[in-house]
Design a protein around this motif. Structure first.
Motif, short mmCIF file in Angstrom:
data_model
loop_
_atom_site.label_atom_id
_atom_site.label_comp_id
_atom_site.label_asym_id
_atom_site.label_seq_id
_atom_site.Cartn_x
_atom_site.Cartn_y
_atom_site.Cartn_z
N HIS A 89 0.91 -1.24 0.06
CA HIS A 89 0.15 -0.11 0.18
C HIS A 89 0.68 1.24 -0.07
CE1 HIS A 89 0.90 -0.06 4.30
NE2 HIS A 89 0.45 1.20 4.31
N ASP A 90 2.21 1.22 0.30
CA ASP A 90 3.02 2.13 0.46
C ASP A 90 4.16 2.33 -0.79
OD1 ASP A 90 5.44 3.72 0.99
OD2 ASP A 90 5.20 3.82 3.07
N PRO A 91 3.74 3.27 -1.78
CA PRO A 91 4.60 3.23 -2.79
C PRO A 91 6.06 3.26 -2.61
CG PRO A 91 2.93 4.77 -2.99
CD PRO A 91 2.77 4.33 -1.53
N GLN A 92 6.71 3.92 -1.68
CA GLN A 92 8.04 3.97 -1.40
C GLN A 92 8.63 2.58 -1.00
OE1 GLN A 92 8.20 7.60 1.03
NE2 GLN A 92 9.18 8.69 -0.36
N TRP A 93 7.74 2.13 0.04
CA TRP A 93 8.28 0.64 0.41
C TRP A 93 8.00 -0.31 -0.69
CZ3 TRP A 93 11.22 -1.46 3.92
CH2 TRP A 93 11.20 -2.58 4.15
N TYR A 94 7.27 -0.19 -1.29
CA TYR A 94 7.01 -1.12 -2.57
C TYR A 94 8.15 -1.14 -3.36
CZ TYR A 94 5.38 -3.19 -6.95
OH TYR A 94 5.36 -3.71 -8.29
N ALA A 95 8.56 0.12 -3.63
CA ALA A 95 9.72 0.46 -4.69
C ALA A 95 10.98 -0.40 -4.14
CB ALA A 95 10.01 1.78 -4.85
N GLU A 96 11.07 -0.18 -2.66
CA GLU A 96 12.17 -0.62 -2.22
C GLU A 96 12.58 -2.29 -2.16
OE1 GLU A 96 15.91 -1.60 -0.09
OE2 GLU A 96 15.25 0.21 -1.31
N VAL A 97 11.19 -2.95 -1.61
CA VAL A 97 11.19 -4.31 -1.51
C VAL A 97 11.11 -4.76 -3.04
CG1 VAL A 97 9.44 -5.94 -1.08
CG2 VAL A 97 9.87 -4.10 0.61
N ASN A 98 10.38 -4.22 -3.96
CA ASN A 98 10.60 -4.79 -5.50
C ASN A 98 11.90 -4.90 -5.86
OD1 ASN A 98 8.94 -5.71 -7.60
ND2 ASN A 98 9.50 -3.84 -8.55
N ARG A 99 12.80 -3.68 -5.33
CA ARG A 99 14.16 -3.76 -5.96
C ARG A 99 14.88 -4.97 -5.33
NH1 ARG A 99 18.81 -2.61 -3.73
NH2 ARG A 99 18.13 -1.88 -1.82
N ARG A 100 14.53 -5.24 -4.10
CA ARG A 100 15.49 -6.34 -3.37
C ARG A 100 14.83 -7.64 -3.99
NH1 ARG A 100 15.64 -4.73 3.00
NH2 ARG A 100 16.45 -2.43 2.53
N LEU A 101 13.59 -7.78 -4.36
CA LEU A 101 12.91 -8.92 -4.90
C LEU A 101 13.78 -9.21 -6.25
CD1 LEU A 101 9.28 -8.87 -3.94
CD2 LEU A 101 11.01 -10.46 -2.86
N ASN A 102 13.92 -8.10 -6.99
CA ASN A 102 14.43 -8.23 -8.49
C ASN A 102 15.86 -9.06 -8.22
OD1 ASN A 102 12.27 -7.46 -10.26
ND2 ASN A 102 12.72 -5.32 -9.72
N LEU A 103 16.27 -8.95 -7.16
CA LEU A 103 17.83 -9.61 -7.11
C LEU A 103 17.56 -11.14 -6.92
CD1 LEU A 103 19.38 -7.25 -4.52
CD2 LEU A 103 19.94 -7.30 -7.06
N LEU A 104 16.40 -11.48 -6.45
CA LEU A 104 16.16 -13.01 -6.42
C LEU A 104 15.39 -13.63 -7.67
CD1 LEU A 104 14.22 -12.85 -2.95
CD2 LEU A 104 16.44 -13.35 -3.48
N ARG A 105 14.82 -12.73 -8.39
CA ARG A 105 14.18 -13.38 -9.56
C ARG A 105 15.29 -13.64 -10.77
NH1 ARG A 105 10.31 -8.63 -9.23
NH2 ARG A 105 8.52 -9.63 -7.86
N PRO A 106 15.08 -14.68 -11.49
CA PRO A 106 13.98 -15.51 -11.70
C PRO A 106 14.25 -16.84 -10.79
CG PRO A 106 15.55 -15.91 -13.44
CD PRO A 106 16.24 -15.01 -12.78
N SER A 107 15.13 -16.86 -10.01
CA SER A 107 15.14 -18.04 -8.95
C SER A 107 14.20 -18.31 -8.06
CB SER A 107 16.49 -17.89 -8.55
OG SER A 107 16.48 -17.05 -7.56
N ALA A 108 13.07 -17.29 -7.98
CA ALA A 108 11.90 -17.78 -6.82
C ALA A 108 10.77 -17.23 -7.76
CB ALA A 108 12.47 -16.83 -5.59
N HIS A 109 9.58 -17.76 -7.59
CA HIS A 109 8.45 -17.39 -7.92
C HIS A 109 7.72 -16.44 -6.87
CE1 HIS A 109 4.68 -17.28 -10.11
NE2 HIS A 109 4.09 -17.53 -9.17
N ILE A 110 7.78 -15.02 -7.13
CA ILE A 110 7.24 -14.09 -6.23
C ILE A 110 6.48 -13.15 -6.88
CG2 ILE A 110 7.97 -12.33 -4.68
CD1 ILE A 110 10.60 -13.76 -4.25
#
Length: 130
Positions: free
Chosen positions: A1-22
């Motif tokens: 729900h928080d655009p700033q937190w979303y951007a930060e978490v999304n940046r970190r999740l992109n480091l995991l992809r494509p090895s994880a289905h998120i």
């Protein structure tokens, strides 16, 4: 729900992809936030409920949990995540009833969250695999 937190978490999740289905989606309003995948036929191994509107999120996702799956309901010792008094307690009671019906287990955890100087509580609910 928080655009700033979303951007930060999304940046970190992109480091995991494509090895994880998120799947990670920004949902700024309560209807979108709480109804994510509500009509889906997908099932999940892990459902983490945090942020606002936890009671509604739980009601809309319980049926999506796979046998052997886990739901974590964060901050169960708080009054509310959305400003509605008693909202988290209602979510905790709903989760307790769901797990009892599924003959699963429910564990309460108290710990420090990253970046917090106070302890908080959460419920880890596990559904039987058979």
């Amino acid at each position: 729900h928080d655009p700033q937190w979303y951007a930060e978490v999304n940046r970190r999740l992109n480091l995991l992809r494509p090895s994880a289905h998120i799947e990670y989606v920004l949902a700024e309003d309560s209807t979108t936030y709480t109804s994510f995948k509500a009509l889906s036929h997908d099932q999940f191994d892990l459902i983490l409920i945090d942020g606002p509107w936890r009671a509604d999120c739980l009601l809309n996702c319980m049926h999506l949990l796979k046998k052997g799956g886990v739901i974590y309901l964060d901050n169960t010792d708080a009054e509310s995540s959305s400003g509605e008094p008693g909202e988290i307690d209602a979510a905790a009671q709903t989760l307790q009833k769901f797990i009892k019906e599924k003959q699963g287990t429910l564990e309460r955890f108290t710990d420090f969250a990253p970046g917090c100087v106070f302890a908080s509580e959460g419920y880890l609910a596990m559904v039987k695999s058979s």
